[in-house]
Each structure stands twice: as structure tokens, then as C-alpha cells.
Design a protein around this motif. Structure first.
Motif, PDB file in Angstrom:
ATOM      1  N   MET B   1       0.829  -1.196   0.000  1.00  0.00           N
ATOM      2  CA  MET B   1       0.000   0.000   0.000  1.00  0.00           C
ATOM      3  C   MET B   1       0.868   1.252   0.000  1.00  0.00           C
ATOM      4  N   LYS B   2       0.243   2.360  -0.425  1.00  0.00           N
ATOM      5  CA  LYS B   2       0.983   3.613  -0.481  1.00  0.00           C
ATOM      6  C   LYS B   2       0.636   4.456   0.750  1.00  0.00           C
ATOM      7  N   ILE B   3       1.632   5.027   1.410  1.00  0.00           N
ATOM      8  CA  ILE B   3       1.331   5.929   2.525  1.00  0.00           C
ATOM      9  C   ILE B   3       2.064   7.260   2.364  1.00  0.00           C
ATOM     10  N   ARG B   4       1.498   8.274   3.046  1.00  0.00           N
ATOM     11  CA  ARG B   4       2.127   9.602   3.075  1.00  0.00           C
ATOM     12  C   ARG B   4       2.499   9.922   4.516  1.00  0.00           C
ATOM     13  N   LEU B   5       3.693  10.417   4.701  1.00  0.00           N
ATOM     14  CA  LEU B   5       4.113  10.823   6.044  1.00  0.00           C
ATOM     15  C   LEU B   5       4.735  12.206   5.965  1.00  0.00           C
ATOM     16  N   LYS B   6       4.457  13.010   6.993  1.00  0.00           N
ATOM     17  CA  LYS B   6       5.180  14.276   7.103  1.00  0.00           C
ATOM     18  C   LYS B   6       6.413  13.985   7.948  1.00  0.00           C
ATOM     19  N   LEU B   7       7.510  13.769   7.268  1.00  0.00           N
ATOM     20  CA  LEU B   7       8.707  13.274   7.924  1.00  0.00           C
ATOM     21  C   LEU B   7       9.708  14.412   8.132  1.00  0.00           C
ATOM     22  N   ASN B   8       9.983  14.704   9.384  1.00  0.00           N
ATOM     23  CA  ASN B   8      10.882  15.806   9.742  1.00  0.00           C
ATOM     24  C   ASN B   8      10.533  17.078   8.968  1.00  0.00           C
ATOM     25  N   GLY B   9       9.244  17.336   8.859  1.00  0.00           N
ATOM     26  CA  GLY B   9       8.784  18.594   8.276  1.00  0.00           C
ATOM     27  C   GLY B   9       8.368  18.556   6.820  1.00  0.00           C
ATOM     28  N   SER B  10       8.768  17.524   6.060  1.00  0.00           N
ATOM     29  CA  SER B  10       8.318  17.524   4.664  1.00  0.00           C
ATOM     30  C   SER B  10       7.552  16.243   4.309  1.00  0.00           C
ATOM     31  N   TRP B  11       6.527  16.416   3.497  1.00  0.00           N
ATOM     32  CA  TRP B  11       5.684  15.283   3.116  1.00  0.00           C
ATOM     33  C   TRP B  11       6.427  14.363   2.159  1.00  0.00           C
ATOM     34  N   ARG B  12       6.350  13.062   2.456  1.00  0.00           N
ATOM     35  CA  ARG B  12       6.952  12.059   1.579  1.00  0.00           C
ATOM     36  C   ARG B  12       5.906  10.994   1.317  1.00  0.00           C
ATOM     37  N   GLU B  13       5.978  10.408   0.140  1.00  0.00           N
ATOM     38  CA  GLU B  13       5.036   9.347  -0.191  1.00  0.00           C
ATOM     39  C   GLU B  13       5.821   8.121  -0.615  1.00  0.00           C
ATOM     40  N   PHE B  14       5.449   6.960  -0.110  1.00  0.00           N
ATOM     41  CA  PHE B  14       6.168   5.759  -0.540  1.00  0.00           C
ATOM     42  C   PHE B  14       5.331   4.506  -0.390  1.00  0.00           C
ATOM     43  N   GLU B  15       5.835   3.457  -1.039  1.00  0.00           N
ATOM     44  CA  GLU B  15       5.167   2.168  -1.074  1.00  0.00           C
ATOM     45  C   GLU B  15       5.680   1.317   0.099  1.00  0.00           C
ATOM     46  N   ILE B  16       4.753   0.705   0.835  1.00  0.00           N
ATOM     47  CA  ILE B  16       5.175  -0.186   1.921  1.00  0.00           C
ATOM     48  C   ILE B  16       4.363  -1.484   1.830  1.00  0.00           C
ATOM     49  N   SER B  17       4.803  -2.501   2.554  1.00  0.00           N
ATOM     50  CA  SER B  17       3.951  -3.683   2.645  1.00  0.00           C
ATOM     51  C   SER B  17       3.254  -3.676   4.002  1.00  0.00           C
ATOM     52  N   ASN B  18       2.147  -4.428   4.093  1.00  0.00           N
ATOM     53  CA  ASN B  18       1.278  -4.392   5.273  1.00  0.00           C
ATOM     54  C   ASN B  18       1.992  -4.721   6.579  1.00  0.00           C
ATOM     55  N   ASP B  19       3.025  -5.560   6.507  1.00  0.00           N
ATOM     56  CA  ASP B  19       3.696  -6.014   7.726  1.00  0.00           C
ATOM     57  C   ASP B  19       4.835  -5.098   8.176  1.00  0.00           C
ATOM     58  N   ASP B  20       5.196  -4.115   7.361  1.00  0.00           N
ATOM     59  CA  ASP B  20       6.356  -3.280   7.701  1.00  0.00           C
ATOM     60  C   ASP B  20       6.132  -2.462   8.964  1.00  0.00           C
ATOM     61  N   THR B  21       7.141  -2.457   9.836  1.00  0.00           N
ATOM     62  CA  THR B  21       7.060  -1.536  10.972  1.00  0.00           C
ATOM     63  C   THR B  21       7.577  -0.170  10.514  1.00  0.00           C
ATOM     64  N   LEU B  22       7.200   0.850  11.277  1.00  0.00           N
ATOM     65  CA  LEU B  22       7.697   2.191  10.985  1.00  0.00           C
ATOM     66  C   LEU B  22       9.223   2.209  11.070  1.00  0.00           C
ATOM     67  N   LEU B  23       9.774   1.476  12.040  1.00  0.00           N
ATOM     68  CA  LEU B  23      11.226   1.409  12.194  1.00  0.00           C
ATOM     69  C   LEU B  23      11.893   0.871  10.921  1.00  0.00           C
ATOM     70  N   HIS B  24      11.326  -0.194  10.370  1.00  0.00           N
ATOM     71  CA  HIS B  24      11.874  -0.775   9.152  1.00  0.00           C
ATOM     72  C   HIS B  24      11.843   0.242   8.006  1.00  0.00           C
ATOM     73  N   VAL B  25      10.714   0.924   7.864  1.00  0.00           N
ATOM     74  CA  VAL B  25      10.588   1.903   6.785  1.00  0.00           C
ATOM     75  C   VAL B  25      11.615   3.021   6.953  1.00  0.00           C
ATOM     76  N   LEU B  26      11.761   3.512   8.176  1.00  0.00           N
ATOM     77  CA  LEU B  26      12.709   4.604   8.410  1.00  0.00           C
ATOM     78  C   LEU B  26      14.143   4.179   8.109  1.00  0.00           C
ATOM     79  N   ARG B  27      14.536   3.050   8.633  1.00  0.00           N
ATOM     80  CA  ARG B  27      15.936   2.638   8.512  1.00  0.00           C
ATOM     81  C   ARG B  27      16.275   2.043   7.148  1.00  0.00           C
ATOM     82  N   ASP B  28      15.431   1.077   6.722  1.00  0.00           N
ATOM     83  CA  ASP B  28      15.815   0.284   5.556  1.00  0.00           C
ATOM     84  C   ASP B  28      15.292   0.837   4.234  1.00  0.00           C
ATOM     85  N   GLU B  29      14.206   1.584   4.267  1.00  0.00           N
ATOM     86  CA  GLU B  29      13.690   2.167   3.024  1.00  0.00           C
ATOM     87  C   GLU B  29      14.219   3.593   2.854  1.00  0.00           C
ATOM     88  N   LEU B  30      14.144   4.382   3.943  1.00  0.00           N
ATOM     89  CA  LEU B  30      14.510   5.794   3.825  1.00  0.00           C
ATOM     90  C   LEU B  30      15.951   6.065   4.247  1.00  0.00           C
TER      91      LEU B  30
END
Lengths: 267, 159
Positions: B1-30
Motif C-alpha cells: 500500500m501507499k502511505i504519506r508521512l510528514k517526515l521531519n517537516g516535509s511530506w513524503r510518499e512511498f510504497e510499503i507492505s502491510n507487515d512493515d514496521t515504521l522502524l523498518h521503513v525509516l531505517r531500511d527504506e529511507l
């Protein structure tokens, strides 16, 4: 593997989804229990109903039969609420003792109840105050007294299509006539080894014991009962197990110590 | 699924899978690797971030559940050049040993200090109680945060 992840932002959609997916789905509120159980492969839900954005299930209001606390209210919001501190002191103490600041920001009252851990820090407080749990499904709603709600570790009277909507807690429980004491292995970030909630009405003392039986149990005694009678009633009410946190004998002794120090403070 | 986050002040949009933790997205994707993975069970606080104004352990947050949320990580607290006063205080007081727990401590301390003008030592210690350090004790960490608080102009009350 989560096949379906639904972000739900209103109660009506939640009730509809719960009636549709029933036992196949898990409700994700704060995630502090559910996500841990998913990571350790204890559960593998097919569908997640994420409800963190259902604002109508958050908040604390004064009702005519007591204070109504929305199931999605976080432990931090409960701790910081003046009405809770004044009228529901054991619950204030219970949420104060939960996990850590981060866990209290995430975790919710409804989650602590629905998760039905025998060590849930809000449960003994709700028991000694005679709280009622409001359950809702698409077709009906009902009020269940908290002492009839739990059936075993992780087991409750809830049907597959029901959700915990809110909790109604009678007022009048202050520092002088009620309380909650927890014994953990360290101050922060520990699950209770055992805990005791208490409330006093006239001469009747209601005690609730956490972490000492498959569910939180209750004993009622007279305030002026003998030490021997007190010990007997307490040990009758509990049936602790030995696990990685403590042995059966240790749990019994700590419960008795907590009850004794509470009685001393009271008399 | 696609999500939008306001990350450290700026909006970002990216593709994640349902099981991903926020920690995984921050470290391994971003590749925002300031946030650390410690216990993975919400018990150590190394992965602490601020989610919609409150600290959370990002290892227990499913990324799919926070679509549309605002997130501050250690990278959003630490300035581009130099250090945040809390970081300065920790460095000056020997509050950093291996450094693995430090970002989590800084995020918890930042959230606590930015919400008040004054505090007691008991309040500060409780605010940091969700972060574990395994190198040593907490004395120097607490002293470092207090030094940072002083640079920030915060007042310390008696307990």
C-alpha cells in the motif's frame, strides 16, 4: 502475513468491518501487545482493522452513572486527566505504572482490557471500582460488569462481531479509600509480577489481585478481620503459577506482603 | 500500500507492505539510520521517534497504520551543522559511551523539554525511563540532559 490492512476512522465502519471479518481479523489500537505477538509468531492475522484514527472513541467524560472513558483513550491521557486522579485514583495509579512513556502514549484502555492479560495494570483498578464495559456490535450493545468479562488469559465474553466501545466507572474513589500497588522486577518497562487493587466502602474492603490467577480475581473482606482470616481469604482468591517472572510461592508471599502493608496503612 | 508521512517537516510518499514496521521503513527504506533497532519489542527505547506529537517505540508501530501522520526522528532534531543543546550536554558530560541508545534518549528528552518551561528531576527521570542504556548507569545521561536543558533556558524545580 497481513493480507488485508484497513485504516478505519469512524465507529460505524469499524462495527461493519468487525461483523464482516469476525475472528479472522484483529483490531490494532496502540499495538503494544498485538504487534509484539505478531513479531513473535504467536498470531498471524489475516486482516488488521487499524483504529487509531477513530476520534469518537477517545476521551473522558462525566456521565450520570460515572465517568465514561473511550476505549481508544491512551494511558497517558488517562494519567493526565484531573477527573481520573480525583475520582478514580486506583486507575490513575494503574496507568502510572504501565511500561514506559512511549508505551503509555501508544497503549489504550480498551486494548489493555480486550487483551485480557491476568497482569493488565488497569484491570484490578477497574474491578475494585465496579466498572462496566460497554460492548458494541452492528446489531446491539451491552454493558458487562468487569468482574464477569474475563474468562481466562486472553479470553473474554466478547463475541466475534463485538468491540470494546468504552468503560463506565463509578466515581468517588480517592487516595483515602482506594488504591493500586504493583510489584514488578524493576520500576519502568516491567510487567507486574503481582499487583493488588483495593477499595473501602463502609467496613467492606474489596481486593483485586493481578498476575496471581488466570484472570484478575477479587476477594471481599471486613476491614477489621483477623490476620489469619485475611491470609486465608487472600490465598483462596488466588492460584498463581510459576513462570519466567516469578515462582508460585514468591507470588503468594508478595501478594500477602502487599495486602499487609496496605492494611497497616489503612488502620 | 501507499502511505504519506510528514517526515521531519516535509511530506513524503512511498510504497510499503502491510507487515512493515515504521522502524523498518525509516531505517531500511529511507536510510534514516539514526533511529536504532534494539530489542524490537518496545522495551529498550532505542527506536523512539515522535509520532503526532508523542514519543513511541517505532518497532511496535505498523507503518500502514500511520498514513497521514507527522513523524520526527533524531535526524529532524539534530541540526544540519553542529549539535542540538541536548546532544551538546550529553557530549560535554560523558553521557555517550557506545552511543547506540543515545538517539532514543535525545528524542525522549527533546519531546519532554519542548513541552515545558520547567521540570523536576523526578519528572525528567520518569520521562527517560523508557530508554535503556546497557553501557553504564544513567547518572551522566541525566546530567547531560540537564546541561542541555539549561542551554535551552529551561528551569529546574525542586522535587
Amino acid at each position: 502475513m497481513i493480507k488485508r490492512f484497513l485504516n478505519i476512522s469512524d465507529l460505524e465502519s469499524l462495527l461493519k468491518a468487525k461483523s464482516e471479518y469476525g475472528s479472522k481479523c484483529k483490531i490494532l489500537a496502540g499495538g503494544t501487545d498485538l504487534v509484539v505477538r505478531m513479531k513473535t509468531d504467536m498470531i498471524d492475522p489475516d486482516t488488521i482493522l487499524s483504529i487509531r484514527n477513530i476520534d469518537e472513541m477517545k476521551g473522558i467524560i462525566k456521565g450520570k452513572d460515572g465517568t465514561v472513558i473511550g476505549a481508544l483513550t491512551s494511558h497517558t491521557s488517562i494519567e493526565e486527566n484531573a477527573l481520573i486522579r480525583k475520582q478514580h485514583y486506583p486507575l490513575y495509579q494503574g496507568v502510572y505504572e504501565i511500561g514506559s512513556p512511549q508505551i503509555r502514549n501508544m497503549g489504550t484502555l480498551g486494548g489493555n482490557i480486550a487483551n485480557a492479560s491476568p497482569s493488565g495494570d488497569t484491570i484490578a483498578p477497574l474491578m475494585v471500582m465496579g466498572a462496566k464495559i460497554k460492548l458494541m456490535s452492528r446489531s446491539k450493545e451491552r454493558l458487562v460488569p468487569v468482574d464477569e468479562f474475563f474468562k481466562g488469559p486472553g479470553k473474554t465474553v466478547m463475541a466475534d462481531d463485538e468491540i470494546v466501545h468504552s468503560v463506565i466507572v463509578p466515581a468517588g474513589f480517592n487516595k483515602k479509600n482506594s488504591g493500586f500497588i504493583k510489584a514488578g522486577l524493576r520500576k519502568a518497562l516491567s510487567i507486574a509480577v503481582v499487583s493488588v487493587g483495593w477499595s473501602l466502602k463502609d467496613d467492606k474492603l474489596t481486593l483485586a489481585f493481578g498476575g496471581a490467577a488466570p484472570i484478575v480475581t477479587v476477594a471481599e473482606i471486613r476491614k477489621d478481620c483477623s490476620a489469619a482470616e485475611l491470609k486465608k481469604k487472600v490465598l483462596n482468591a488466588i492460584s498463581p503459577i510459576s513462570d519466567l517472572r516469578a515462582s508460585k510461592g514468591y507470588r503468594e508471599q508478595v501478594i500477602l506482603n502487599l495486602v499487609n502493608s496496605m492494611m497497616e496503612a489503612l488502620n | 500500500m501507499k502511505i504519506r508521512l510528514k517526515l521531519n517537516g516535509s511530506w513524503r510518499e512511498f510504497e510499503i507492505s502491510n507487515d512493515d514496521t515504521l522502524l523498518h521503513v525509516l531505517r531500511d527504506e529511507l536510510r534514516l539510520t539514526g533511529t536504532k533497532r534494539g530489542c524490537g519489542n518496545g522495551e529498550c527505547g532505542a527506536c523512539t521517534v515522535i509520532l503526532d506529537g508523542e514519543t513511541v517505540t517505532s518497532c511496535l508501530v505498523l507503518a500502514a497504520s500511520v498514513d497521514g501522520s507527522s513523524i520526527t526522528t533524531i535526524e529532524g532534531i539534530s541540526p544540519q551543522r553542529g549539535l542540538h543543546p541536548i546532544q551538546e550536554g550529553l557530549v560535554a558530560n560523558g553521557g555517550v559511551q557506545c552511543g547506540f541508545c543515545t538517539p532514543g534518549f535525545v528524542v525522549s528528552a527533546y519531546d519532554f523539554l519542548s513541552k515545558r518551561e520547567s521540570f523536576t528531576m523526578d519528572e525528567l527521570k520518569r520521562a527517560l525511563s523508557g530508554n535503556l542504556c546497557r553501557c553504564t548507569g544513567y547518572k551522566k545521561i541525566v546530567e547531560g540532559v540537564v546541561a542541555g536543558a539549561e542551554i535551552m533556558g529551561k528551569e529546574i524545580e525542586n522535587d
